[in-house]
Design an enzyme around this catalytic site. Structure first.
Site, short mmCIF file in Angstrom:
data_model
loop_
_atom_site.label_atom_id
_atom_site.label_comp_id
_atom_site.label_asym_id
_atom_site.label_seq_id
_atom_site.Cartn_x
_atom_site.Cartn_y
_atom_site.Cartn_z
N HIS A 59 -5.77 2.66 0.97
CA HIS A 59 -5.23 3.91 1.49
C HIS A 59 -5.90 4.60 2.81
CE1 HIS A 59 -2.91 3.08 -1.88
NE2 HIS A 59 -3.78 3.79 -2.77
N ASP A 83 0.93 -1.17 -0.12
CA ASP A 83 0.25 -0.05 0.07
C ASP A 83 1.05 1.12 -0.02
OD1 ASP A 83 -1.40 2.43 0.92
OD2 ASP A 83 -3.00 0.96 1.64
N HIS A 84 1.14 1.83 -1.18
CA HIS A 84 2.21 2.75 -1.24
C HIS A 84 1.91 3.99 -0.36
CE1 HIS A 84 -0.52 5.07 -4.04
NE2 HIS A 84 0.35 6.24 -3.85
C1 BG6 Z 1 -3.45 4.65 -6.50
C2 BG6 Z 1 -4.65 4.54 -7.01
O1 BG6 Z 1 -3.21 3.54 -5.36
O2 BG6 Z 1 -3.15 5.89 -5.68
C3 BG6 Z 1 -4.57 5.91 -7.89
O3 BG6 Z 1 -4.85 3.37 -7.72
C4 BG6 Z 1 -4.68 7.03 -7.24
O4 BG6 Z 1 -6.26 6.03 -8.50
C5 BG6 Z 1 -3.11 7.06 -6.37
O5 BG6 Z 1 -4.72 8.24 -8.08
C6 BG6 Z 1 -2.97 8.31 -5.57
O6 BG6 Z 1 -1.60 8.27 -5.21
P1 BG6 Z 1 -0.89 9.48 -4.62
O7 BG6 Z 1 0.29 8.99 -4.06
O8 BG6 Z 1 -0.77 10.34 -5.91
O9 BG6 Z 1 -1.66 10.02 -3.78
#
Ligand code: BG6
Length: 506
Positions: A256, A193-194
């Site tokens: 997230h 989960d980045h």
């Molecule tokens: C991803 C989703 O996990 O996170 C995307 O699949 C989303 O739809 C993105 O745009 C948002 O990540 P960040 O790091 O740009 O907030």
């Protein structure tokens, strides 16, 4: 007001450890995630951060026929500058199918040759930047080819990273977990989960548990409510195929937003390690008030962007069916039913094509118990608000009441505002740098366990079921909002009904 923090660091904890010799094998190497995130992250580790081991190579694998030179060119295009060059010199490519034994046999032969040449000792990190339906077949093929076989403790390590979404509901997540468990041990599987790799998300734990000052107020006695906003300006872009079958509940909320909520609301884990964090997060998920039909109708707002100041409506975006009922926005009122949080609403919202890109967590405190500043009542004083700005403009902000120059009783709200960039004179690195490094180091602290993923799906499953049964016009009907706005008016009503308002926007 700008407060400059005095920064003291424990050098020992700030020394970044680099991994030992290893290879990274990137499935879906010519895809979008590789180009936008993974290659730049590896290039940054190879270049200015000098954290890739000396004995390292990157082997791209995919269906698109490319030569090593083609792939190296893609790497330098995705990562301009010296860092990209530093990485490109160690990049190779193998063409092959994802569910095909011959392709994996060729991959095995190529790996063996490169491992000998680069002295990586057989340590391998496989990164599956692939559509989720390929996770299980690819892992099974890798196992059948002996590529992920590892002998714990003595032999080289073999790890596999899978992206989200992990399944598309509770049943499919369980099925995927069972298939992967047959070929990989838990310590070999890294579920990303980045958001957990973002410095400002890790900082939620530092703020709460490395400081004394916040702990006494972090509960229902002091906190009136919590708002978690993950707003995006971008629309569906070129990801219609994926997104239209997914929607924001599965794409953002199941992972997230629930992770952000867990970090804000959970109790202190005894240690900062994977098992201790998981135990506290699981306990927190256990305390979330379950969804019932009445709550789905009252505490959820589902939206889809239509044409507006920021552009075309979702259903006219390339690749999106004209009658799509996929949600691009969700707002929810959640409750954590335990002693710490009983009665404190947690308002969550996320959406595409909103007015502004901002991710933040705001805790609004209750009024002072008694006002000595008659005729003002406690409610007349603007509340203290603690805001953790996750992105952009990463920082921390605390709104307090202060004496204003002028008559004796003149006061107004003032912001104590600390920006990460100014305080640390550095930009927070992209989350994928941290996470890729941790995979190579064998540290699962910032990754999700199968049980955590499962329980997150379990929490949202009643909503998915209710939507599937009732359609877009049924329970919690899909509400339009103009592209470039702050979402459907019903989301403002969700708070207005409680006598509150969103901190940002409507
Ligand atoms: C991803 C989703 O996990 O996170 C995307 O699949 C989303 O739809 C993105 O745009 C948002 O990540 P960040 O790091 O740009 O907030």
């Amino acid at each position: 007001m700008q407060v400059t923090p005095r920064i003291t660091t424990t050098d020992l904890l700030c020394l970044e450890r680099g991994p030992g010799p290893c290879a990274a094998i990137l499935f879906g190497a010519s895809g979008d995630l590789a180009r936008r995130k993974l290659l730049p992250a590896l290039a940054a580790l190879a270049g200015e951060r000098r954290l890739l081991p000396e004995h390292f190579f990157l082997l791209g694998y995919g269906r698109t026929p490319l030569t090593d030179a083609d792939f190296a060119r893609q790497v330098t295009e995705a990562c301009p500058g010296a860092a990209g060059q530093a990485l490109a010199g160690r990049c190779f490519y193998q063409t092959g199918g994802y569910d095909d034994a011959a392709g994996h046999a060729a991959l095995a032969a190529r790996l063996a040759e490169l491992e000998l040449r680069f002295g990586t000792g057989g340590n391998r990190a496989f990164y599956l930047a692939l559509p989720p339906e390929l996770y299980a077949p690819v892992c099974e093929r890798l196992a059948a080819a002996g590529l992920t076989t590892a002998t714990p403790a003595t032999g080289p390590w073999r790890r596999v990273v899978v992206e989200k979404p992990f399944g598309r509901d509770l049943r499919t997540a369980d099925e995927l977990d069972q298939r992967l468990a047959r070929v990989l041990r838990p310590e070999q599987l890294y579920r990303i989960d980045h958001y957990l790799g973002k410095d400002t998300v890790q900082n939620i734990l530092m703020l709460r548990f490395a400081n004394r000052v916040f702990a006494p107020i972090w509960n229902r006695d002091s906190i009136d409510h919590v708002q978690i906003t993950v707003a995006e300006e971008v629309g569906v872009g070129h990801r219609a195929g994926y997104f239209d079958a997914t929607g924001v509940l599965r794409d953002m909320c199941q992972n997230h937003l629930l992770q952000l909520l867990a970090l804000v609301a959970m109790d202190a884990p005894p240690r900062f390690d994977a098992a201790a964090l998981e135990a506290e997060k699981l306990r927190l998920l256990d305390t979330l008030r379950p969804w019932t039909p009445a709550r789905i109708a009252a505490d959820l707002v589902r939206g889809q962007y239509g044409a507006g100041p920021a552009g075309a409506g979702y259903c006219t975006e390339p690749g999106v069916p004209a009658d799509s009922a996929t949600e691009t926005y969700l707002a929810a009122r959640l409750f954590v039913d335990d002693w710490r949080w009983a009665g404190v609403p947690f308002y969550l919202r996320t959406g595409k094509r909103l007015a502004k890109r901002v991710t933040e967590i705001a805790l609004t405190l209750k009024p002072v118990p008694h006002s000595i500043f008659a005729p003002l009542n406690p409610e007349d004083l603007a509340p203290n608000v603690l805001v953790m700005r996750v992105q952009p403009d990463e920082g921390i902000e605390l709104t307090i009441q202060a004496k204003r120059p002028g008559p004796k009783l003149c006061m107004s709200a003032m912001n104590l505002d600390v920006s990460y960039r100014e305080a640390f004179k550095a930009d927070p690195p992209d989350a994928y740098q941290r996470l890729l490094l941790d995979v190579m180091l064998g540290d699962q602290t910032l990754f999700l366990s199968g049980e955590l993923v499962r329980r997150s799906w379990q929490f949202w499953q009643p909503v998915l079921d209710a939507w599937a049964a009732a359609g877009a016009d049924g329970i919690c009907p899909l509400q339009p909002y103009p592209a470039g706005s702050w979402g459907p008016p019903a989301a403002a009503r969700l708070l207005a009904d409680d006598g509150r308002r969103w901190r940002l926007g409507a």
